[in-house]
Design an enzyme around this catalytic site. Structure first.
Site, PDB file in Angstrom:
ATOM      1  N   LYS A  58      87.969 -49.967  40.552  1.00 14.73           N
ATOM      2  CA  LYS A  58      87.699 -49.623  41.955  1.00 14.73           C
ATOM      3  C   LYS A  58      87.071 -50.823  42.664  1.00 14.73           C
ATOM      4  O   LYS A  58      87.463 -51.169  43.785  1.00 14.73           O
ATOM      5  CB  LYS A  58      86.745 -48.419  42.036  1.00 14.73           C
ATOM      6  N   GLN A 102      80.690 -41.114  40.305  1.00 18.65           N
ATOM      7  CA  GLN A 102      81.661 -40.983  39.219  1.00 18.65           C
ATOM      8  C   GLN A 102      81.312 -39.785  38.341  1.00 18.65           C
ATOM      9  O   GLN A 102      80.174 -39.615  37.918  1.00 18.65           O
ATOM     10  CB  GLN A 102      81.664 -42.285  38.387  1.00 18.65           C
ATOM     11  N   ASP A 125      85.781 -38.708  47.957  1.00 15.31           N
ATOM     12  CA  ASP A 125      86.406 -37.921  46.891  1.00 15.31           C
ATOM     13  C   ASP A 125      86.895 -36.573  47.419  1.00 15.31           C
ATOM     14  O   ASP A 125      87.692 -35.902  46.762  1.00 15.31           O
ATOM     15  CB  ASP A 125      85.383 -37.632  45.781  1.00 15.31           C
TER      16      ASP A 125
HETATM   17  N1  GUN Z   1      86.277 -38.630  37.274  1.00 15.63           N
HETATM   18  C1  GUN Z   1      87.579 -38.395  37.020  1.00 15.63           C
HETATM   19  N2  GUN Z   1      88.279 -38.356  38.156  1.00 15.63           N
HETATM   20  C2  GUN Z   1      87.414 -38.554  39.154  1.00 15.63           C
HETATM   21  C3  GUN Z   1      87.538 -38.637  40.564  1.00 15.63           C
HETATM   22  O1  GUN Z   1      88.617 -38.499  41.138  1.00 15.63           O
HETATM   23  N3  GUN Z   1      86.393 -38.872  41.251  1.00 15.63           N
HETATM   24  C4  GUN Z   1      85.201 -39.005  40.645  1.00 15.63           C
HETATM   25  N4  GUN Z   1      84.128 -39.212  41.407  1.00 15.63           N
HETATM   26  N5  GUN Z   1      85.043 -38.943  39.331  1.00 15.63           N
HETATM   27  C5  GUN Z   1      86.143 -38.724  38.603  1.00 15.63           C
END
Ligand code: GUN
Length: 300
Positions: A58, A102, A125
């Protein structure tokens, strides 16, 4: 299948994600010219190896698109109060337009409480209850990245999804439920199937569109697929292989590709779309926060 050959068309998520990132980069350029640089803050609590890989990726892709990236790595024993204080600070930080915590979080932290403390306008998200509610009622929301990526691929393939039978396998808050809402918004007839569904193969065989998001390696077999259907495989499962591990989806690729009209591979299908959509959501959030025109073609 659709073109008369005996194998499904392979949906190239990697190439689509690269094109989406180009549009993101163009939009970032325009926003910077207007005086704002989109910024994404990512919070990682603990040392989960898979999460660390995602967070690094990211960060790199943000910088490549000309955005700002702020990484906050906190120890696994971080208190809820400290995490909430950081989120409060980022909510008020004008350089931050997107906040992502996350998941999964360590067990002593209440994920719902943490996510719902994010400013919904910065919730890239789309997990905050406000965004879930907005999406569910057909209002303008931040849309969760993985389902958004799936929808962009589906729209590219089909243009109009109206009236299609869609079966979403999996009912998670991150993928299954928002995916179903998005398909409903596209006027699909939507079934959400899950581990307790009776005769899952028969239910799946009804579908023009199958979205598999269960986290069970190669569970969906070719004989579950209606000939010509579109198969979107959200699964990323690591299996021990000869020498090194093998990455497989929730769909048994070879048998499904012999029946489907189109299918996403693993890797190279849905996976690359998720981070591209995260960047897109951050740019959209930035434009909305600054009351600037929303860039076109970055969301659904
Ligand atoms: N962990 C697995 N997929 C995701 C996601 O799309 N967003 C976040 N914040 N954590 C994750």
């Amino acid at each position: 299948m659709a073109d008369g050959s005996d194998r499904a068309r392979v949906i190239d998520g990697k190439a689509f994600a690269a094109r989406l990132r180009e549009r993101v980069t163009g939009a970032v350029h325009d926003l910077r010219a207007a005086g704002v640089t989109p910024g994404l803050a990512v919070i990682l609590v603990g040392e989960d190896p898979a999460s660390q890989v995602y967070v690094r990726s990211k960060h790199r892709q943000c910088l490549e698109a000309g955005m700002e990236s702020f990484e906050h790595r906190l120890p696994a024993d971080t208190s809820e109060a400290d995490l909430l204080a950081l989120i409060r600070r980022l909510n008020g930080d004008e350089a931050v337009h997107g906040i992502l915590v996350q998941l999964p979080l360590p067990r002593h932290l209440d994920s719902d409480l943490v996510i719902n403390s994010i400013d919904p306008r910065k919730d890239v998200d789309g997990f905050h209850i406000s965004n879930v509610g907005l999406l569910g009622t057909g209002q303008k929301a931040m849309i969760p990245c993985t389902p958004l990526g799936c929808l962009l691929l589906l729209r590219d393939l089909h243009r109009d999804l109206s009236g299609m039978e869609a079966v979403v396998i999996g009912r998670s808050n991150i993928v299954g439920k928002p995916m179903a809402q998005l398909l409903l918004r596209e006027n699909c007839t939507v079934t959400i199937a899950h581990s307790r569904t009776r005769d899952l193969p028969a239910v799946t065989r009804r579908a023009d569109i199958v979205v598999a998001a269960v986290g069970r390696p190669e569970m969906v077999r070719g004989d579950w697929i209606r000939p010509g259907a579109t198969v979107i495989d959200v699964g990323i499962n690591r299996l021990p292989g000869e020498g090194k591990e093998r990455l497989v989806g929730d769909v048994h690729y070879d048998s499904a590709a012999a029946v489907a009209g189109a299918i996403t591979p693993v890797p190279g299908g849905v996976g690359p779309m998720t981070i591209a959509c995260l960047l897109a959501n951050t740019v959209v959030a930035c434009a909305r926060l600054h009351n600037l025109p929303e860039p076109e073609g970055l969301t659904a």
